[in-house]
Design a protein around this motif. Structure first.
Motif, PDB file in Angstrom:
ATOM      1  N   GLY A  39      -7.435  11.251  -2.958  1.00 57.93           N
ATOM      2  CA  GLY A  39      -7.586  11.890  -4.302  1.00 57.93           C
ATOM      3  C   GLY A  39      -8.963  12.686  -4.578  1.00 57.93           C
ATOM      4  N   LYS A  40      -9.713  12.667  -3.724  1.00 56.80           N
ATOM      5  CA  LYS A  40     -10.925  13.311  -3.784  1.00 56.80           C
ATOM      6  C   LYS A  40     -11.600  12.926  -5.148  1.00 56.80           C
ATOM      7  CE  LYS A  40     -10.475  16.181  -0.325  1.00 56.80           C
ATOM      8  NZ  LYS A  40     -10.466  15.084   0.876  1.00 56.80           N
ATOM      9  N   TRP A  41     -11.693  11.608  -5.639  1.00 55.75           N
ATOM     10  CA  TRP A  41     -12.441  11.223  -6.770  1.00 55.75           C
ATOM     11  C   TRP A  41     -13.292  10.093  -6.714  1.00 55.75           C
ATOM     12  CZ3 TRP A  41     -11.087  12.716 -11.907  1.00 55.75           C
ATOM     13  CH2 TRP A  41     -11.354  11.829 -12.712  1.00 55.75           C
ATOM     14  N   ASP A  42     -14.324  10.492  -6.762  1.00 53.93           N
ATOM     15  CA  ASP A  42     -15.348   9.480  -6.478  1.00 53.93           C
ATOM     16  C   ASP A  42     -15.670   8.465  -7.591  1.00 53.93           C
ATOM     17  OD1 ASP A  42     -15.718   9.817  -3.912  1.00 53.93           O
ATOM     18  OD2 ASP A  42     -17.242  11.470  -4.070  1.00 53.93           O
TER      19      ASP A  42
ATOM     20  N   ALA B 134       0.940  -1.010  -0.177  1.00 47.74           N
ATOM     21  CA  ALA B 134       0.081  -0.059   0.042  1.00 47.74           C
ATOM     22  C   ALA B 134       0.951   1.148  -0.140  1.00 47.74           C
ATOM     23  CB  ALA B 134      -0.872   0.015   1.243  1.00 47.74           C
ATOM     24  N   LEU B 135       2.091   1.271   0.800  1.00 50.41           N
ATOM     25  CA  LEU B 135       2.695   2.419   0.875  1.00 50.41           C
ATOM     26  C   LEU B 135       3.238   2.595  -0.515  1.00 50.41           C
ATOM     27  CD1 LEU B 135       4.829   1.994   4.167  1.00 50.41           C
ATOM     28  CD2 LEU B 135       2.690   3.058   3.865  1.00 50.41           C
ATOM     29  N   ARG B 136       3.670   1.814  -1.236  1.00 45.95           N
ATOM     30  CA  ARG B 136       4.506   1.994  -2.395  1.00 45.95           C
ATOM     31  C   ARG B 136       3.338   2.401  -3.570  1.00 45.95           C
ATOM     32  NH1 ARG B 136       6.631  -3.180  -1.225  1.00 45.95           N
ATOM     33  NH2 ARG B 136       5.293  -4.291  -2.907  1.00 45.95           N
ATOM     34  N   THR B 137       2.096   1.907  -3.437  1.00 44.77           N
ATOM     35  CA  THR B 137       1.017   1.964  -4.674  1.00 44.77           C
ATOM     36  C   THR B 137       0.345   3.443  -4.369  1.00 44.77           C
ATOM     37  OG1 THR B 137       0.973  -0.461  -4.747  1.00 44.77           O
ATOM     38  CG2 THR B 137      -0.667   0.906  -5.538  1.00 44.77           C
ATOM     39  N   ILE B 138       0.090   3.859  -3.108  1.00 42.33           N
ATOM     40  CA  ILE B 138      -0.889   4.748  -2.942  1.00 42.33           C
ATOM     41  C   ILE B 138      -0.315   6.075  -3.618  1.00 42.33           C
ATOM     42  CG2 ILE B 138      -2.001   6.240  -1.294  1.00 42.33           C
ATOM     43  CD1 ILE B 138      -2.678   3.568   0.406  1.00 42.33           C
ATOM     44  N   PRO B 139       1.177   6.640  -3.511  1.00 50.24           N
ATOM     45  CA  PRO B 139       1.527   7.841  -3.840  1.00 50.24           C
ATOM     46  C   PRO B 139       1.387   7.681  -5.620  1.00 50.24           C
ATOM     47  CG  PRO B 139       3.131   6.911  -2.586  1.00 50.24           C
ATOM     48  CD  PRO B 139       2.101   5.761  -2.692  1.00 50.24           C
ATOM     49  N   VAL B 140       1.460   6.442  -6.028  1.00 43.12           N
ATOM     50  CA  VAL B 140       1.454   6.309  -7.801  1.00 43.12           C
ATOM     51  C   VAL B 140      -0.090   6.401  -8.094  1.00 43.12           C
ATOM     52  CG1 VAL B 140       1.693   4.752  -9.614  1.00 43.12           C
ATOM     53  CG2 VAL B 140       3.371   4.818  -7.747  1.00 43.12           C
ATOM     54  N   ILE B 141      -1.013   5.709  -7.576  1.00 47.51           N
ATOM     55  CA  ILE B 141      -2.346   5.870  -7.743  1.00 47.51           C
ATOM     56  C   ILE B 141      -2.976   7.359  -7.586  1.00 47.51           C
ATOM     57  CG2 ILE B 141      -3.766   5.244  -5.634  1.00 47.51           C
ATOM     58  CD1 ILE B 141      -4.816   3.608  -8.693  1.00 47.51           C
ATOM     59  N   LEU B 142      -2.504   7.981  -6.682  1.00 44.71           N
ATOM     60  CA  LEU B 142      -2.500   9.616  -6.352  1.00 44.71           C
ATOM     61  C   LEU B 142      -2.236  10.230  -7.644  1.00 44.71           C
ATOM     62  CD1 LEU B 142      -2.723   9.869  -2.512  1.00 44.71           C
ATOM     63  CD2 LEU B 142      -4.559   9.330  -4.074  1.00 44.71           C
ATOM     64  N   SER B 143      -1.066  10.004  -8.229  1.00 45.88           N
ATOM     65  CA  SER B 143      -0.492  10.815  -9.307  1.00 45.88           C
ATOM     66  C   SER B 143      -1.438  10.415 -10.552  1.00 45.88           C
ATOM     67  CB  SER B 143       0.870  10.473  -9.520  1.00 45.88           C
ATOM     68  OG  SER B 143       1.136   9.311  -9.869  1.00 45.88           O
ATOM     69  N   ILE B 144      -1.708   9.159 -10.775  1.00 46.00           N
ATOM     70  CA  ILE B 144      -2.755   8.781 -11.757  1.00 46.00           C
ATOM     71  C   ILE B 144      -4.015   9.635 -11.792  1.00 46.00           C
ATOM     72  CG2 ILE B 144      -4.173   6.898 -12.939  1.00 46.00           C
ATOM     73  CD1 ILE B 144      -1.582   5.197 -11.909  1.00 46.00           C
ATOM     74  N   VAL B 145      -4.581   9.739 -10.427  1.00 52.47           N
ATOM     75  CA  VAL B 145      -5.837  10.637 -10.477  1.00 52.47           C
ATOM     76  C   VAL B 145      -5.568  12.067 -10.757  1.00 52.47           C
ATOM     77  CG1 VAL B 145      -7.293  11.236  -8.589  1.00 52.47           C
ATOM     78  CG2 VAL B 145      -6.795   9.026  -8.522  1.00 52.47           C
ATOM     79  N   GLU B 146      -4.548  12.481 -10.465  1.00 52.64           N
ATOM     80  CA  GLU B 146      -4.229  13.843 -10.974  1.00 52.64           C
ATOM     81  C   GLU B 146      -4.041  14.304 -12.263  1.00 52.64           C
ATOM     82  OE1 GLU B 146      -4.406  16.541  -8.644  1.00 52.64           O
ATOM     83  OE2 GLU B 146      -4.855  14.793  -7.346  1.00 52.64           O
TER      84      GLU B 146
END
Ligand code: NAD
Ligand code: G6P
Ligand code: MN
Length: 435
Positions: free
Chosen positions: A160-163, A119-131
């Motif tokens: 990410g505030k993405w619903d 999770a620690l590795r993945t969450i920053p990446v998914i949040l940048s995808i959302v941006e």
């Protein structure tokens, strides 16, 4: 036509996804598919990308599969973005498994110390995808398959505030595929109700007259019938008295908690056997075999060997979810989505994995109702552990991560746990910019 973008397109599961889209083409007319990966996955992307194009070429449909190492090239105008990436590839997973085992604690990809670090590795990446999605495809749906699927999906909503996001897992699909046969029924005769968290849900089953058949399935479990347990989970039986009292069917991953002692012993035995190794080491071999097959220019359909992977049949969840959103089908699918009261023992705004109707506005979770004390205790502990991990993934705060480690039921809290944490922080430094 529909535009699909798949991030982590170099995954060996991509043919499974193509097969699911080809099967549903009549209801989901795809125009183009973009498979995105990164430099480290370039070779895999090229091999599986060509294989994916051959699958479409062998079908009656005219769909172009584009390959790119730049997701910003792929995202503009996407209708659905599916995510199936693994930060650090299997080598990172093997560290998640081996380091905890080396201290005598469970090393597993979505549970315990390893799951938290994934999770620690993945969450920053998914949040940048959302941006990037906010900028390039603000109307797209994000269909997340990347593990730990529950925490990753929750982070997309919360941080990410993405619903417009739905999290998926193949475990409920496997249960619904195999269980009905064990009581002489077919799936369309039964009503399934799932609730809980990703890799931590329970379900109940009812027949066409509304009679509950959960206990019949529990009894069938002890007659050696195939219950749809994923290939990656060692099948230690649950205690029958516990299940009968619970009157719910736990998911396969509950074994790591309800039979912790035996699952740890089994994992350690494999870890210590140089001819076996951890699950990550085992699937590295399977992955290699699969890519050798995908290289064959005559292969244009999903090979049998993919069934050796734990995520087999995941396209039944992913492609059906997309087709249901697109066609407002209101299919029953078990997804990770915002709770909104479906599981009243958990906060309304957290993510739960729950039976839902999937339509053009996304997931409409079906109310499950309150849990009994034992399950309520477990699920509240697990959810709060997840919330600590997600916060740590965003803030990079050491104390918050320690809180997550200490509350995680798979961790024996103390000096050893802190050492495992420190060692994993060093081992994964490259993928943990927040720390
Ligand atoms: P994999 O190791 O093949 O990785 C897939 C691809 O992701 C690789 O080609 C890799 O290069 C790429 N990748 C890594 N970092 C990336 C990034 N930042 N951007 C884009 N691509 C990147 O993994 P796999 O075994 O195919 O599994 C893929 C993911 O799906 C994992 O997270 C796994 O845990 C998950 N999974 C989920 C389920 C489920 O039930 N939800 C089932 C099986 C697998
Ligand atoms: C399924 C799970 C996935 C998990 C996978 C592991 O059980 O639902 O979430 O990641 O299998 O499979 P693997 O073959 O990679 O061990
Ligand atoms: Mn899963």
């Amino acid at each position: 036509g529909v535009k699909i973008v798949t991030i982590g397109g170099g995954s060996s599961y991509t043919p499974e996804l193509m097969e699911g889209f080809i099967k549903r083409y009549d209801e989901l007319p795809i125009r183009e598919i973009w498979l995105c990966d990164i430099e480290d996955g370039k070779e895999k992307l090229e091999i599986v990308g060509k294989m994916a194009q051959r699958m479409w070429d062998a079908s009656p449909y005219d769909v172009k599969v584009h390959l790119t190492l730049d997701r910003r090239e792929a995202l503009p105008g996407a209708d659905f973005v599916t995510t199936q990436f693994r930060v650090g590839l299997l080598n990172a997973r093997i560290k998640d498994e081996r380091i905890p085992f080396s201290y005598g604690m469970l090393g597993q990809e979505t549970n315990g110390a390893g799951g938290m670090f994934k999770a620690l590795r993945t969450i920053p990446v998914i949040l940048s995808i959302v941006e990037d999605m906010k900028e390039l495809c603000p109307d797209a749906w994000l269909i997340n398959f990347t593990n730990p699927s529950g925490m990753v999906t929750e982070s997309v909503m919360k941080y990410g505030k993405w619903d417009k996001v739905i999290g998926l897992c193949n475990v409920p699909v496997g249960a619904m595929m195999d269980e009905p046969k064990t009581i002489g029924k077919t799936l369309d005769q039964l009503t399934y109700k799932f609730a809980g968290l990703n890799h931590f849900h329970w379900h109940k089953v009812f027949d066409e007259n509304g009679h509950e058949v959960t206990k019949d399935i529990i009894n069938a479990m002890y007659e050696g019938k195939d219950m749809g347990i994923p290939a990656n989970i060692h099948d230690i039986p649950f205690f029958k008295e516990q299940l009968l009292r619970m009157n719910m069917i736990p998911c396969g991953y509950h074994r790591y908690y309800y039979r912790e002692e035996e699952m740890l012993a089994h994992g350690l035995k494999e870890y210590n056997d140089p001819n076996v190794g951890t699950r990550g080491q085992q699937v590295q071999k399977t992955e290699h075999e699969l890519f050798e097959l995908y290289k064959d220019p005559n292969l244009d359909h999903k090979p049998e060997q993919l069934a050796k992977r734990g995520g087999a049949h995941y396209s039944d969840a992913a492609c059906e979810t997309i087709a249901s959103i697109y066609g407002n089908k209101l299919s029953h699918i078990v997804v990770t989505t915002k709770n909104n009261g479906a599981v009243p023992d958990l906060p309304v705004d957290c993510a739960v994995e729950v039976s839902s109707y999937i339509g053009s506005t996304g997931a409409r979770p079906i109310a499950f109702g309150p849990l009994e004390p034992a399950e309520r205790g477990w699920v509240q502990c697990m959810k709060n552990m997840e919330l600590c991990v997600e916060e740590a993934a965003v803030t990079g705060d050491y104390g918050t991560l320690l809180q997550a480690f200490i509350i995680n039921p798979q961790i024996v809290a103390g000096t050893k746990a802190k050492r495992i944490m420190d060692e994993l922080l060093i081992a994964h430094k490259k993928y943990l910019p927040q720390f």
